[in-house]
Every structure is written in C-alpha cells, then in structure tokens.
Design a protein around this motif. Structure first.
Motif, mmCIF file in Angstrom:
data_model
loop_
_atom_site.group_PDB
_atom_site.id
_atom_site.type_symbol
_atom_site.label_atom_id
_atom_site.label_comp_id
_atom_site.label_asym_id
_atom_site.label_seq_id
_atom_site.Cartn_x
_atom_site.Cartn_y
_atom_site.Cartn_z
ATOM 1 N N SER A 1 0.818 -1.222 0.000
ATOM 2 C CA SER A 1 0.000 0.000 0.000
ATOM 3 C C SER A 1 0.846 1.265 0.000
ATOM 4 C CB SER A 1 -0.929 0.015 1.220
ATOM 5 O OG SER A 1 -0.178 0.077 2.426
ATOM 6 N N SER A 2 2.180 1.107 -0.001
ATOM 7 C CA SER A 2 3.044 2.285 0.080
ATOM 8 C C SER A 2 4.440 1.941 -0.438
ATOM 9 C CB SER A 2 3.128 2.765 1.539
ATOM 10 O OG SER A 2 3.940 3.917 1.666
ATOM 11 N N GLY A 3 5.205 2.963 -0.798
ATOM 12 C CA GLY A 3 6.619 2.803 -1.125
ATOM 13 C C GLY A 3 6.910 1.851 -2.264
ATOM 14 N N ILE A 4 7.930 1.021 -2.069
ATOM 15 C CA ILE A 4 8.349 0.072 -3.099
ATOM 16 C C ILE A 4 7.209 -0.887 -3.434
ATOM 17 C CG2 ILE A 4 9.968 -1.779 -3.662
ATOM 18 C CD1 ILE A 4 11.956 -0.475 -1.722
ATOM 19 N N PRO B 1 -6.434 -0.117 6.571
ATOM 20 C CA PRO B 1 -7.573 -0.306 5.663
ATOM 21 C C PRO B 1 -7.797 0.885 4.735
ATOM 22 C CG PRO B 1 -8.151 -0.951 7.909
ATOM 23 C CD PRO B 1 -6.830 -0.249 7.988
ATOM 24 N N ALA B 2 -7.535 2.110 5.219
ATOM 25 C CA ALA B 2 -7.749 3.298 4.395
ATOM 26 C C ALA B 2 -6.805 3.300 3.194
ATOM 27 C CB ALA B 2 -7.561 4.563 5.224
ATOM 28 N N LYS B 3 -5.542 2.980 3.433
ATOM 29 C CA LYS B 3 -4.580 2.922 2.330
ATOM 30 C C LYS B 3 -4.923 1.798 1.357
ATOM 31 C CE LYS B 3 -0.539 4.951 4.596
ATOM 32 N NZ LYS B 3 0.878 4.721 5.036
ATOM 33 N N THR C 1 7.684 -9.894 -0.506
ATOM 34 C CA THR C 1 7.524 -9.409 0.867
ATOM 35 C C THR C 1 8.165 -8.028 0.977
ATOM 36 O OG1 THR C 1 9.561 -10.505 1.608
ATOM 37 C CG2 THR C 1 7.521 -11.752 1.796
ATOM 38 N N SER C 2 7.317 -7.014 0.991
ATOM 39 C CA SER C 2 7.797 -5.635 1.033
ATOM 40 C C SER C 2 7.434 -4.925 2.327
ATOM 41 C CB SER C 2 7.226 -4.858 -0.164
ATOM 42 O OG SER C 2 7.769 -3.560 -0.250
ATOM 43 N N ALA C 3 6.648 -5.570 3.182
ATOM 44 C CA ALA C 3 6.270 -4.942 4.454
ATOM 45 C C ALA C 3 7.498 -4.796 5.340
ATOM 46 C CB ALA C 3 5.213 -5.784 5.157
ATOM 47 N N GLY C 4 7.627 -3.647 5.967
ATOM 48 C CA GLY C 4 8.788 -3.446 6.834
ATOM 49 C C GLY C 4 8.614 -2.238 7.725
ATOM 50 N N PRO D 1 7.546 7.270 1.993
ATOM 51 C CA PRO D 1 7.074 7.811 3.269
ATOM 52 C C PRO D 1 7.852 7.263 4.463
ATOM 53 C CG PRO D 1 5.211 7.281 1.869
ATOM 54 C CD PRO D 1 6.425 6.753 1.170
ATOM 55 N N GLN D 2 8.301 6.015 4.376
ATOM 56 C CA GLN D 2 9.056 5.433 5.483
ATOM 57 C C GLN D 2 10.385 6.153 5.681
ATOM 58 O OE1 GLN D 2 9.128 1.110 6.670
ATOM 59 N NE2 GLN D 2 11.118 1.199 5.689
#
Length: 281
Positions: free
Chosen positions: A27-30, A52-54, A102-105, A204-205
């Motif tokens: 939902s964000s970044g890469i 959920p909003a993103k 897997t991009s969550a971090g 954003p991170q």
C-alpha cells in the motif's frame, strides 16, 4: 520458478500475464510501485497491509484497460494467524500464489543505548517474522505445484551494518540469511528465490525515519542519493525476470555492496572516517 517466456529467437520480456502476485506492504513505497508496474504487465495482484484506508486507495486506483482489480486484505504480517487468513482469502479470489513479494517493513533508527527494547522486538517481528510467515503461508502450494517465485525485500542494511541501525540491520540480515538458505533448499523443487537489497528509497518510510537518524547515519547516507520507488521496482522486476538470487538496485549501491564484500577492512575504514568527521563537525 523462472517466469514463462514465449518461444522466440529474440529476447522477450517474461510473461507476468495472469500470474497471481501477492505483495505484503503493497500500500506504500516500493510495494505500491510494484503493484502499479505489475498491473501494467497483466498480473493478478493481491496486497496485504495493515491500514484499511490505504488499502481502499490502492483498490480504487484505475489500472490499465482490461486489467483485473487489485485484491486487498488488511492484516498484520507480524501475526502468523492473521497472515494465514489473509493469504487464504486472496488465494480464494485470485487462485494459488505464483509469486510472493515481501515488502512490508518497519524501521526506527537511533543510538543503541537510547532505543527502547520494544523497538528491537517489533522490528524483528515485522521485518523478519513478517517475511517468514508470508513464505510459510504460500510455500506448501508452490511445493505441491513444483513452481513459484519468492522475492524478499531486505535492505542494504542487510549487507552491512551501520551506526544507528542496531535494531533494523539485524532484522534485515535475518531476511538475507533466510533468502540464501531457501534459495539453496528450494531450487531443486523448481522454486526461484531472490533477495533484494536497496539503499535509501524516497518513500514515506524514509521521511518518517529522518528525524530519528543519528548524525553519523545521516552522514553515511548522504554519500548516496535516495532512489525513486519506481526505479527500485523496475530493478526488482528485471532481476526476478533474469532469475537473479541477489538484486542490488542502483549502480552506486552495487558498488558500495561490492566494496563491503570484497574489501571489508577498506570499506569499514572509509565508513569510520565519515563517522569520525561527522562527530567532529
């Protein structure tokens, strides 16, 4: 598994069309940049993220004409049960997962003695165990089919430790170790594994972590410009398409990684000089 290619004497881009690609942290970044690029290539894209909003924003984005909508499920990758549920829901929508990214971090820089103990636990839970849980959720199906692709986004901090990243770097080193072990173990089963090691990326991170960066870490990072998220996403896709087990986006980042691997004393000495100079300044 190496992606399907159409028979031809000339080199063609491997075909993502109709393949189910599941992206954690999409939902964000890469991760979001990868969602957009893969939709343009005809993939069936699923996204797991917490907000959920993103996720609603991602699902509402118009894609190329004729492209399938993005399937989304809100889940915490640090929870194996939560992630298992999300993968089951997305598999029901788009079918078995062909490619997992897997991009969550998460990251919280700071001096070791000043970081709360909880930062160390949370960072490992999200970055390492979030990767591990996702792999474990999709791998049985890949083994049964004898095909699949696992793409784990680590970090340049998974190749060499840096001052200020005592919570972050170990979690990314762990992802690197997981990738290298799985590559060797799963290759005979027709499963491709790629580890990705980007440097700073304009996301954003990165903006969130800037106020917490020790001056020494900022000085080290100041030697390289942050890459764009789309730039990294394209490098990831090229690396996966080429079947590379190690993907280091950016020429300057690759040079630093090569220097750190081949001449660690020289690389360490150079970093120490930058750190010492930043402290004097």
């Amino acid at each position: 598994m190496r992606l399907r290619t159409r028979p031809s004497r000339s080199r063609r881009r491997p075909d993502w069309s109709g393949r189910h690609v599941l992206i954690t942290g999409g939902s964000s970044g890469i991760g979001l940049a990868l969602v957009r690029e893969l939709r343009c290539r005809g993939a069936l894209v699923s996204v797991v993220a917490r907000d959920p909003a993103k996720l609603r924003e991602v699902a509402a984005e118009p894609g190329p004409v004729g492209s399938a909508p993005v399937a989304t499920v809100s889940a915490d990758v640090a929870s194996r049960a939560d992630l298992d549920r999300a993968v089951a829901e997305l598999t029901a929508l788009h079918g078995p997962v062909d490619t997992l990214i897997t991009s969550a971090g998460t990251v919280r820089p700071g001096y070791f003695e000043e970081l709360d103990h909880e930062f160390f636990r949370t960072t490992m839970d999200v970055n390492y165990f979030g990767t591990l849980h996702a792999v474990r959720a999709v791998l049985p199906g890949m083994l049964a089919r004898g095909s699949g692709t696992l793409v784990c986004i680590s970090s340049a901090a998974g190749l060499y430790g840096l001052v200020g990243y005592s919570a972050y770097a170990p979690s990314k080193f762990a992802v690197r170790g997981l990738c290298e072990s799985l590559r060797m173990e799963l290759r005979p089963h027709g499963i491709q594994v790629s580890g990705v090691y980007p440097g700073d990326v304009d996301t954003p991170q990165l903006a969130m972590e800037q106020p917490y960066k020790p001056k020494e870490l900022a000085a080290l990072g100041g030697t390289l410009r942050p890459a764009g998220a789309r730039e990294v996403a394209l490098a990831v896709l090229r690396g996966v398409e080429a079947g590379r087990p190690t993907i280091v986006p950016g020429a300057a980042n690759r040079a630093v990684a090569l220097l750190a691997r081949l001449t660690p004393l020289l690389a360490g000495g150079y970093a120490d000089r930058i750190v010492a100079r930043s402290r004097r300044d």
